[in-house]
Enzyme design. Structure first.
Site, PDB file in Angstrom:
ATOM      1  N   LYS A 179      -1.498  -1.135  -4.026  1.00 48.47           N
ATOM      2  CA  LYS A 179      -2.571  -0.145  -3.901  1.00 48.47           C
ATOM      3  C   LYS A 179      -1.888   1.209  -4.022  1.00 48.47           C
ATOM      4  O   LYS A 179      -1.171   1.649  -3.130  1.00 48.47           O
ATOM      5  CB  LYS A 179      -3.291  -0.273  -2.561  1.00 48.47           C
ATOM      6  CG  LYS A 179      -4.386   0.771  -2.356  1.00 48.47           C
ATOM      7  CD  LYS A 179      -4.943   0.703  -0.948  1.00 48.47           C
ATOM      8  CE  LYS A 179      -6.057   1.720  -0.737  1.00 48.47           C
ATOM      9  NZ  LYS A 179      -5.603   3.135  -0.778  1.00 48.47           N
ATOM     10  N   TYR A 198       0.864  -1.172   0.000  1.00 47.99           N
ATOM     11  CA  TYR A 198       0.000   0.000   0.000  1.00 47.99           C
ATOM     12  C   TYR A 198       0.907   1.231   0.000  1.00 47.99           C
ATOM     13  O   TYR A 198       1.497   1.572   1.022  1.00 47.99           O
ATOM     14  CB  TYR A 198      -0.904  -0.065   1.234  1.00 47.99           C
ATOM     15  CG  TYR A 198      -1.849   1.086   1.468  1.00 47.99           C
ATOM     16  CD1 TYR A 198      -1.998   2.145   0.575  1.00 47.99           C
ATOM     17  CD2 TYR A 198      -2.631   1.116   2.625  1.00 47.99           C
ATOM     18  CE1 TYR A 198      -2.868   3.182   0.818  1.00 47.99           C
ATOM     19  CE2 TYR A 198      -3.509   2.153   2.876  1.00 47.99           C
ATOM     20  CZ  TYR A 198      -3.623   3.183   1.976  1.00 47.99           C
ATOM     21  OH  TYR A 198      -4.489   4.224   2.227  1.00 47.99           O
TER      22      TYR A 198
END
Length: 302
Positions: free
Chosen positions: A169, A139
């Site tokens: 992400k 992420y």
């Protein structure tokens, strides 16, 4: 190991009671609301879920509750397990796999920060290894972690070290790096976009979906954007993106986290006020926000 997070994946709020405790009972209402809005995957306990303000026990309980209320539905649950403690992240990752999560994700530690891609690999490899049977996403959100490392380099090296690597992400406005990531490994890796107000930009360069906070309350608008893009209707897609940008900009002006939570309350999903250091809107702020949203016409956009 691959997973394609296409379409909209809301980054969900952690619901709190008036006294600030985690309100597990509301999670079923959240899931029902999102299913009605055509959502088929959620990203829990991330930035919008205020993960850094939660205890380990709370995060474990939140994961268990989401997996329980979505069992038997078409909704997949991606669990964010990152934080500043590697031990906690590994515990959360293993627990997510055991409870039936579709995937895990982890951001970089934000106090003692990795200084290089090699450092980041040393951090993320054992997290991914704690849940080897499900996909792992890094992420990337430099504005909040303060860790700004080249994701194409990370992915190239992580592919050799992390067997269950799914992708990133990507909550980073660097569209050039995003494109480089999309084209690695022949496009095998998944790159869900993480900045809602730029979603159309990501789609234009090859993205296929996003993970974001505003999909909790503005999913119908973004579904129209995705449909228009898929049909080559750029005028409509741009118009919907501009509506979303105005909506998000208004929330930022009044304080994004408490404002987004107020919208959820108005939609019948009582997620409560955020935890400190975020503060609730004052009565005057709430009145001003409501007036600004009415002037924009956001309720008709739903």
């Amino acid at each position: 190991m691959t997973l394609k997070l296409t379409g909209l994946v809301p980054a969900t709020h952690t619901p709190f009671t008036d006294s600030g405790e985690v309100n597990l009972a509301v999670i079923e209402t959240q899931a029902e609301h999102l299913l009605r809005d055509g959502i088929r995957a959620v990203f829990i306990a991330g930035t919008t879920g205020e993960s850094h303000s939660l205890t380990l026990a709370e995060r474990l309980a939140i994961t268990e509750r989401w997996l329980a209320v979505t069992r038997g539905t078409p909704m997949q649950v991606i669990v964010h397990v990152g934080g500043n403690s590697l031990g906690d992240a590994k515990t959360l990752a293993a627990h997510a796999q055991t409870t039936g999560a579709a995937a895990i994700a982890a951001l970089a530690p934000s106090y003692f920060k990795p200084k290089s891609v090699a450092d980041l690999l040393l951090w993320t490899t054992p997290i991914a290894a704690a849940a080897p049977a499900i996909p792992f996403y890094f992420y990337d959100i430099p504005p909040l972690t303060g860790v700004n490392l080249p994701m194409p380099d990370y992915l190239e090296q992580a592919a050799e070290r992390i067997p269950n690597l799914a992708g990133v992400k990507f909550s980073n406005p660097d569209l050039l790096a995003y494109q480089r990531c999309l084209h690695l490994s022949g496009g095998r890796l998944d790159m869900p976009w993480g900045i809602d107000e730029y979603l159309l930009s990501a789609l234009a360069v090859g993205g296929s979906g996003g993970v974001g906070s505003s999909y909790n309350f503005a999913a119908p608008l973004f579904h129209r954007l995705l449909a228009a893009f898929g049909q080559g209707d750029w005028a409509t897609a741009r118009a919907e993106q501009w509506k979303a940008a105005q909506w998000i900009e208004t929330l930022i002006r009044f304080g994004y986290m408490p404002s987004a939570r107020r919208i959820m309350e108005r939609l019948g999903v009582p997620v409560g006020a955020p935890r400190l250091p975020f503060q609730s809107l004052s009565a005057d702020q709430a009145k001003g926000l409501d007036a600004a949203l009415e002037q924009l016409g956001v309720w008709s956009w739903r």
